[in-house]
Design a protein around this motif. Structure first.
Motif, short mmCIF file in Angstrom:
data_model
loop_
_atom_site.label_atom_id
_atom_site.label_comp_id
_atom_site.label_asym_id
_atom_site.label_seq_id
_atom_site.Cartn_x
_atom_site.Cartn_y
_atom_site.Cartn_z
N ARG A 220 -8.43 7.43 9.52
CA ARG A 220 -8.38 6.96 10.90
C ARG A 220 -7.31 7.66 11.73
O ARG A 220 -7.41 7.70 12.95
CB ARG A 220 -8.13 5.46 10.91
N ASP B 227 0.44 3.86 2.01
CA ASP B 227 0.50 4.49 3.33
C ASP B 227 1.93 4.42 3.86
O ASP B 227 2.69 3.54 3.50
CB ASP B 227 -0.44 3.76 4.29
N ALA C 124 -3.71 -1.35 8.15
CA ALA C 124 -3.94 -0.82 6.80
C ALA C 124 -3.65 -1.86 5.74
O ALA C 124 -4.41 -2.02 4.78
CB ALA C 124 -3.09 0.43 6.58
N GLU C 125 -2.54 -2.59 5.89
CA GLU C 125 -2.23 -3.65 4.92
C GLU C 125 -3.31 -4.72 4.92
O GLU C 125 -3.68 -5.23 3.87
CB GLU C 125 -0.89 -4.31 5.26
N PHE D 261 -5.40 4.36 3.27
CA PHE D 261 -6.09 3.48 4.22
C PHE D 261 -6.02 4.00 5.64
O PHE D 261 -6.94 3.81 6.42
CB PHE D 261 -5.52 2.06 4.15
N THR D 262 -4.94 4.67 6.00
CA THR D 262 -4.79 5.16 7.37
C THR D 262 -5.30 6.58 7.55
O THR D 262 -5.68 6.96 8.65
CB THR D 262 -3.32 5.11 7.82
N ILE E 26 0.84 -1.20 0.00
CA ILE E 26 0.00 0.00 0.00
C ILE E 26 0.87 1.24 0.00
O ILE E 26 2.07 1.17 0.28
CB ILE E 26 -0.96 0.02 1.22
N LEU F 54 -0.90 0.24 13.25
CA LEU F 54 -1.77 0.91 12.28
C LEU F 54 -1.39 0.54 10.85
O LEU F 54 -2.26 0.31 10.00
CB LEU F 54 -1.74 2.42 12.49
N MET F 55 -0.12 0.47 10.56
CA MET F 55 0.32 0.07 9.22
C MET F 55 -0.06 -1.39 8.93
O MET F 55 -0.47 -1.72 7.82
CB MET F 55 1.83 0.27 9.08
N ALA G 205 -6.51 -3.45 3.22
CA ALA G 205 -6.34 -3.06 1.82
C ALA G 205 -6.81 -4.18 0.89
O ALA G 205 -7.30 -3.92 -0.20
CB ALA G 205 -4.87 -2.74 1.54
#
Length: 97
Positions: A43, A17, A61-62, A39-40, A15, A57-58, A65
């Motif tokens: 939020r 992000d 997000a992954e 994606f983040t 991603i 958080l990462m 996704a």
């Protein structure tokens, strides 16, 4: 899925992000990380995180996704990550599943 974590950046091979170390500290004196991307962003907008929370958080997000099936057990982890990060819950319904 793979995150690349350095002293100043956290990036993903899946991603766009990214998390970046900021020149400030969090309330407990930890280094502050800003996280942003498609994606983040909704939020994390305007929030700073410690390094562990930025990694969480990462990872979240992954995971979202490429949305898992609605009955996948990963949703238990997604719920726990949202609670840990103090962000709004993400459910299969939020992602149109």
């Amino acid at each position: 899925m793979a995150l690349t974590i350095t002293d100043h950046h956290i990036t993903s091979d899946q991603i766009d992000d990214r998390a970046e170390l900021r020149p400030t500290v969090t309330g407990d004196g930890s280094a502050a990380w800003g996280v942003h991307g498609p994606f983040t962003g909704p939020r994390a907008s305007g929030r700073l995180f410690d390094r562990n929370a930025a990694i969480t958080l990462m990872t979240l997000a992954e995971t979202i996704a490429r949305p898992p099936a609605a009955d996948d057990r990963i949703w238990l982890h997604i719920a726990a990550w949202c609670q840990e990060l103090r962000i709004a819950p993400i459910t299969p319904e939020h992602l149109g599943l």
